[in-house]
Design a protein around this motif. Sequence first.
Motif, PDB file in Angstrom:
ATOM      1  N   LYS A  84      29.725  23.851   3.215  1.00 24.43           N
ATOM      2  CA  LYS A  84      29.351  24.278   4.563  1.00 24.43           C
ATOM      3  C   LYS A  84      29.159  23.064   5.465  1.00 24.43           C
ATOM      4  N   MET A  85      29.451  23.244   6.742  1.00 27.73           N
ATOM      5  CA  MET A  85      29.379  22.127   7.685  1.00 27.73           C
ATOM      6  C   MET A  85      27.942  21.720   7.988  1.00 27.73           C
ATOM      7  N   LEU A  86      27.009  22.677   8.024  1.00 26.89           N
ATOM      8  CA  LEU A  86      25.634  22.358   8.402  1.00 26.89           C
ATOM      9  C   LEU A  86      24.995  21.331   7.456  1.00 26.89           C
ATOM     10  N   PRO A  87      25.062  21.512   6.133  1.00 21.22           N
ATOM     11  CA  PRO A  87      24.541  20.461   5.249  1.00 21.22           C
ATOM     12  C   PRO A  87      25.314  19.146   5.364  1.00 21.22           C
ATOM     13  N   LEU A  88      26.609  19.202   5.662  1.00 20.26           N
ATOM     14  CA  LEU A  88      27.391  17.976   5.845  1.00 20.26           C
ATOM     15  C   LEU A  88      26.860  17.167   7.015  1.00 20.26           C
ATOM     16  N   TYR A  89      26.571  17.835   8.110  1.00 18.85           N
ATOM     17  CA  TYR A  89      26.006  17.135   9.263  1.00 18.85           C
ATOM     18  C   TYR A  89      24.661  16.498   8.909  1.00 18.85           C
ATOM     19  N   THR A 118      17.300  16.321  -2.465  1.00 20.69           N
ATOM     20  CA  THR A 118      16.579  17.502  -2.012  1.00 20.69           C
ATOM     21  C   THR A 118      17.558  18.522  -1.447  1.00 20.69           C
ATOM     22  N   GLU A 119      17.076  19.746  -1.305  1.00 18.31           N
ATOM     23  CA  GLU A 119      17.921  20.813  -0.765  1.00 18.31           C
ATOM     24  C   GLU A 119      17.761  20.891   0.745  1.00 18.31           C
ATOM     25  N   ALA A 120      18.876  20.912   1.449  1.00 16.94           N
ATOM     26  CA  ALA A 120      18.865  21.001   2.907  1.00 16.94           C
ATOM     27  C   ALA A 120      19.103  22.447   3.342  1.00 16.94           C
ATOM     28  N   PRO A 121      18.558  22.841   4.496  1.00 21.52           N
ATOM     29  CA  PRO A 121      18.819  24.187   5.022  1.00 21.52           C
ATOM     30  C   PRO A 121      20.316  24.416   5.237  1.00 21.52           C
ATOM     31  N   GLU A 122      20.763  25.627   4.940  1.00 24.31           N
ATOM     32  CA  GLU A 122      22.182  25.955   5.086  1.00 24.31           C
ATOM     33  C   GLU A 122      22.450  26.944   6.198  1.00 24.31           C
ATOM     34  N   VAL A 142       0.816  -1.214   0.000  1.00 25.05           N
ATOM     35  CA  VAL A 142       0.000   0.000   0.000  1.00 25.05           C
ATOM     36  C   VAL A 142       0.855   1.271   0.000  1.00 25.05           C
ATOM     37  N   ALA A 143       2.115   1.175   0.417  1.00 27.69           N
ATOM     38  CA  ALA A 143       2.981   2.360   0.431  1.00 27.69           C
ATOM     39  C   ALA A 143       4.439   1.931   0.383  1.00 27.69           C
ATOM     40  N   VAL A 144       5.255   2.745  -0.294  1.00 23.94           N
ATOM     41  CA  VAL A 144       6.694   2.485  -0.422  1.00 23.94           C
ATOM     42  C   VAL A 144       7.438   3.810  -0.268  1.00 23.94           C
ATOM     43  N   GLY A 145       8.483   3.792   0.526  1.00 19.83           N
ATOM     44  CA  GLY A 145       9.342   4.958   0.670  1.00 19.83           C
ATOM     45  C   GLY A 145      10.721   4.681   0.115  1.00 19.83           C
ATOM     46  N   GLY A 146      11.382   5.721  -0.360  1.00 19.80           N
ATOM     47  CA  GLY A 146      12.739   5.590  -0.878  1.00 19.80           C
ATOM     48  C   GLY A 146      13.718   6.406  -0.053  1.00 19.80           C
ATOM     49  N   THR A 147      14.946   6.492  -0.529  1.00 19.73           N
ATOM     50  CA  THR A 147      16.020   7.195   0.171  1.00 19.73           C
ATOM     51  C   THR A 147      16.024   8.675  -0.204  1.00 19.73           C
ATOM     52  N   ILE A 148      16.148   9.525   0.789  1.00 20.77           N
ATOM     53  CA  ILE A 148      16.288  10.962   0.566  1.00 20.77           C
ATOM     54  C   ILE A 148      17.753  11.334   0.760  1.00 20.77           C
ATOM     55  N   ARG A 149      18.318  12.003  -0.243  1.00 14.33           N
ATOM     56  CA  ARG A 149      19.716  12.438  -0.170  1.00 14.33           C
ATOM     57  C   ARG A 149      19.790  13.947  -0.364  1.00 14.33           C
ATOM     58  N   ILE A 150      20.844  14.554   0.132  1.00 15.33           N
ATOM     59  CA  ILE A 150      20.999  16.009   0.091  1.00 15.33           C
ATOM     60  C   ILE A 150      21.828  16.417  -1.122  1.00 15.33           C
ATOM     61  N   GLY A 193      20.147  19.815 -16.431  1.00 17.90           N
ATOM     62  CA  GLY A 193      18.960  19.306 -17.101  1.00 17.90           C
ATOM     63  C   GLY A 193      18.043  18.529 -16.185  1.00 17.90           C
ATOM     64  N   GLY A 194      17.980  18.932 -14.915  1.00 19.81           N
ATOM     65  CA  GLY A 194      17.101  18.246 -13.980  1.00 19.81           C
ATOM     66  C   GLY A 194      17.665  16.938 -13.458  1.00 19.81           C
ATOM     67  N   ARG A 195      18.968  16.698 -13.628  1.00 20.34           N
ATOM     68  CA  ARG A 195      19.598  15.477 -13.111  1.00 20.34           C
ATOM     69  C   ARG A 195      20.839  15.835 -12.307  1.00 20.34           C
ATOM     70  N   VAL A 196      21.088  15.047 -11.281  1.00 15.95           N
ATOM     71  CA  VAL A 196      22.333  15.197 -10.528  1.00 15.95           C
ATOM     72  C   VAL A 196      23.413  14.477 -11.321  1.00 15.95           C
ATOM     73  N   THR A 197      24.237  15.249 -12.010  1.00 20.32           N
ATOM     74  CA  THR A 197      25.239  14.659 -12.898  1.00 20.32           C
ATOM     75  C   THR A 197      26.573  14.407 -12.194  1.00 20.32           C
ATOM     76  N   GLU A 198      26.805  15.092 -11.083  1.00 23.86           N
ATOM     77  CA  GLU A 198      28.042  14.858 -10.323  1.00 23.86           C
ATOM     78  C   GLU A 198      27.747  15.060  -8.841  1.00 23.86           C
ATOM     79  N   VAL A 199      27.959  14.021  -8.057  1.00 17.72           N
ATOM     80  CA  VAL A 199      27.732  14.106  -6.618  1.00 17.72           C
ATOM     81  C   VAL A 199      28.945  14.760  -5.970  1.00 17.72           C
ATOM     82  N   ARG A 200      28.697  15.907  -5.358  1.00 22.03           N
ATOM     83  CA  ARG A 200      29.754  16.619  -4.652  1.00 22.03           C
ATOM     84  C   ARG A 200      29.244  17.019  -3.273  1.00 22.03           C
ATOM     85  N   LEU A 201      30.136  17.083  -2.321  1.00 26.48           N
ATOM     86  CA  LEU A 201      29.736  17.464  -0.974  1.00 26.48           C
ATOM     87  C   LEU A 201      29.610  18.979  -0.863  1.00 26.48           C
ATOM     88  N   PRO A 202      28.692  19.456  -0.010  1.00 28.97           N
ATOM     89  CA  PRO A 202      28.603  20.894   0.234  1.00 28.97           C
ATOM     90  C   PRO A 202      29.832  21.393   0.967  1.00 28.97           C
TER      91      PRO A 202
END
Length: 434
Positions: free
Chosen positions: A185-190, A271-275, A158-166, A174-183
């Motif tokens: 700032k320390m707050l999004p890293l935490y 998704t975008e995390a608060p900075e 009845v319901a399925v959840g997936g992984t949320i990443r920052i 073009g609406g795709r994450v083409t390269e995963v890079r770390l922020p």
Amino acid sequence: MEDPHGVARSALLWSRYGDVAPPIALIVPAYNEELNVVVSVHSMLALEYPNYEVIVVNDGSKDGTLERLTEAFELVKFERPYEEVLAHEPIRGLYASRRTDRLFVIDKVNGGKADAQNAGINVSRAPIFCVIDGDSILEPDALMRAAQPFIDDPERTVAVGGTIRIANGSRIDGGRVTEVRLPRKMLPLYQIVEYLRAFLMARLAWSRINTLMLVSGAFGVFRRAEVVAAGGVTKGSIGEDLDLIIKLHRHMMDSGRDYRIQFVPEPVCWTEAPETLGVLARQRARWQRGALECFFRYRSMLFNPRYGRVGFLGFGHILIVDVLGPIAEVLGYILMPTFWLLGILDAEYLLAFTALIFVYGVCVSVCSLILEEAELQRFPRARDLATLTVAAVLENFGYRQINNLWRVKGWWQHLRGDHSWGEMTRTGLGAAEK
């Protein structure tokens, strides 16, 4: 750069499930999301799924959300009959895109996120719908992976959840994450470490015993008929994602039916995390108020034998972690040093206890990072893993403590009857492209 292993897995999924994948409606509640909504919609229109539509619900935005969508996708008004099975604020207009027949936009009077979801559910026609935030980006094969439990076990799922990443810091094109890079700032890293710990370890374990109490409002897939039968999303709810899952548990158990609410780690939503501390504080206080609101609304389920493991384990966990946890931890910050100063507690015991708490927190965080990399492999550079390991250690010294203070603030707001959402200032996912 494309991951060849990911491409091969996507091709295998398509060959196996492409012909039997059920139609899905992507419902995107959007309030003041002009910075991110166009990028997010582009990512949804590029999904690798055979039969789906995207329904953006502009929930009375005060910024240029509707204008940005109209300009980017050449929206025009159109008529679409629908049945109002769930209550929501009035719809001012329905729009279709001249560029694609997959995109529809609902413009409605502001009623909150839950209200916007109900409007989207009413207008949708697919048997399954996916709720995704207007500031989020799905990986191309995420919808196919999230639909897999509905295909493999259509009667019970009845319901399925997936992984949320920052996504802060990553390159988006073009609406795709083409390269995963770390922020930087320390707050999004935490927060990256927090999300790794919450999703891959906790939710996967709860899912295995069918006691998952939360499917993130940023990315969840649901069977429409069951959500409608349960009464839809509770209007005005602050913790609408937690509320909906509890309602589904209660509805299915009251109906005496066998069912599954699952977490699948492979579908990834960025998704975008608060900075800033101010925005993050408002978010965490709101999350706390949402948890308390849901707990007291459905408190009759707590330790109720009728609801089995959900009543004992699921609600027991909410009681300990969300209701009592913040107060107990903050009291511990105050009482332990006080007892030492008064001579009630030996210094050796205080130091040993404090060391045990910090070592345990560090171990859980670092182990979460190891498991995540082994399962999803989203960080290609060893330097990134080293940076996250340092963040996993440092977050235990200050960040987690201030988080508990924000949660106690949420408790106080709940007691005062504060139901405000709070302003969530965005920097824009497109900023990561530069």
